[in-house]
Design an enzyme around this catalytic site. Structure first.
Site, short mmCIF file in Angstrom:
data_model
loop_
_atom_site.label_atom_id
_atom_site.label_comp_id
_atom_site.label_asym_id
_atom_site.label_seq_id
_atom_site.Cartn_x
_atom_site.Cartn_y
_atom_site.Cartn_z
N CYS A 1 0.82 -1.21 0.00
CA CYS A 1 0.00 0.00 0.00
C CYS A 1 0.86 1.26 0.00
CB CYS A 1 -0.97 -0.01 1.18
SG CYS A 1 -0.25 -0.39 2.75
N GLN B 1 15.21 -0.55 9.80
CA GLN B 1 15.31 -1.14 11.14
C GLN B 1 15.46 -2.66 11.07
OE1 GLN B 1 15.30 0.91 14.15
NE2 GLN B 1 15.78 2.25 12.43
#
Length: 436
Positions: A117, A126
């Site tokens: 999306c 991360q």
């Protein structure tokens, strides 16, 4: 092209059952790659397009995957491929969750840069920082992320700069088969993280602290398959709670877990909505008049960003000025323009929106800009004057099972049609709306 047509004005009443959580089932299916012995059986799986996509990814990697009667069976005891190509990953960014299990199980993972999306940049730095701390060598180029480690991953102490759900999940999975103990700090606390940890612990893993800010994972040499029930979907539950409230309805949301919905319940009660815990679920009763409130989205247990657009629809019915501040994702107010097409009084100011209500929403043709926005526009259509026609349903299908049918069962005047097969009567009604 399919669209959903909503004719506003009906109060919702009855009972609706919540599906298994989409955001829990995707990492759980990915974690099945960790099991080198026996098959896993995952129950209460929703029939969503994202589930079919992650199943396709696992099959490509060499696992045997079957999906029927809301159960996914995964046998990953075979030798695994280690590359997830773009043709799969482009459909859904959660495909990147196979990276942790592949790296832990085989020592190598090559995954196309994710799609999915269009909510901001949603970087995966991360994830990669954590893999590197555990001894992996990372290369990024030619549209792929490649991670490799000689021998086993090594336990490490890892601090996340932001409590990313995806990074927390990927690093838990990687650490489950690492040598030694991994400590993850400033991690996500979502219920879906707890569900993943419970699944891996059922496979023989040793994970403590899921649901808190620090998780400790003691690596084991191997994991085995297990039977596991997915938790109910708190965002689907929240969406139906708003549907009841916005229509002045009375709906029992069966399967809703109050502990997973604390912030939403608090904010809806602040608006004047009655919410009762009936054991098997939450009963939601909408008032005649809603009070304005301010909302700031935050990582769990704060207010969920995935309920922001639905609450925007509800706040358009509140008597006064409300504000929503989005702190989790940038660029998540694209649905505001669609609400404006329906006569919504909304002003965007940086990462906040100012909502003035109450307004009488007007039916219009609107496009779902993302998964939750699609649901929110349908909720607005439930109380709009005339007909609302929602397009771009591919987004909605990624997160809701039979959404229009469930609303219809509660009394909504709603249908899903193909443009080509829309009835002559519906076309006449559309013309009538436009001429009104």
């Amino acid at each position: 092209m399919e669209k959903i047509i909503v004719r506003g004005g009906q109060k919702l009443n009855g009972t609706v059952k919540v599906e298994g959580a989409k955001n829990a089932v995707l990492p759980v299916i990915a974690a099945s790659l960790l099991a080198s012995e026996e098959k896993s059986v995952i129950c209460d799986v929703p029939t969503l397009s994202d589930v079919y996509t992650i199943n396709e990814v696992l099959r490509h990697l060499g696992a045997d995957v079957h999906f029927e009667n809301n159960e996914v069976t995964v046998n990953a005891s075979y030798a695994l491929q280690t590359e997830a190509p773009f043709e799969y990953v482009r459909k859904m960014r959660a495909s990147v969750l196979v990276m942790g299990p592949l790296l832990a199980r085989t020592g190598h993972a090559r995954v196309a840069l994710p799609g999915g999306c269009a909510i901001g940049s949603r970087p995966i730095d991360q994830h990669l920082k954590g893999f590197e701390a555990m001894g992996a060598e990372i290369k990024v180029g030619n549209g792929f992320i490649e991670a490799e480690v000689k021998g086993r991953l090594q336990g490490a102490k890892i601090y996340l700069d932001f409590p990313s759900v995806g990074a927390t999940e990927n690093l838990i999975m990687a650490a489950a088969l690492a040598e030694g103990t991994t400590t993850l700090e400033n991690v996500a606390k979502e219920p879906e993280i707890v569900d993943l940890a419970n699944y891996i612990n059922g496979m023989g893993g040793k994970i403590r602290g899921a649901g808190t800010g620090t998780i400790k994972i003691e690596g084991v040499e191997k994991l085995h398959g297990v039977k596991h029930h997915i938790i109910p979907d708190r965002i689907e539950a929240g969406t139906f709670m708003v549907a009841a409230a916005i229509t002045e309805g009375n709906v029992l949301v069966k399967g809703a877990v109050p502990e997973h919905l604390t912030s939403l319940i608090a904010k809806m009660e602040e608006m004047g909505v009655t919410i009762k815990d009936e054991g098997e679920g939450l009963r939601v009763i909408g008032p005649k008049e809603l009070k304005p409130i301010d909302i700031k989205t935050m990582p769990h247990p704060g207010f969920p960003t995935d309920m922001q657009s639905q609450m925007m629809a509800l706040l358009l019915r509140a008597s006064g000025t409300s504000m929503i501040t989005e702190t989790v994702f940038e660029n998540r107010f694209m649905h505001a323009e669609e609400f404006r097409r329906m006569n919504g009084d909304i002003k965007i100011e940086g990462r906040s929106v100012i909502i003035n209500g109450p307004v009488q929403l007007q039916g219009a043709e609107v496009a779902a800009t993302d998964l939750r926005a699609g649901a929110a526009l349908i909720l607005a259509g439930l109380v709009a004057e005339g007909h609302t026609r929602v397009t771009e349903l591919k987004h909605l299908d990624r997160g809701y099972v039979d959404f229009h049918q469930k609303l219809a069962a509660l009394g909504a005047d709603i249908e899903r049609v193909n443009d080509e097969s829309a009835s002559e009567q519906e076309n006449k009604e559309v013309v009538s709306d436009l001429n009104a």
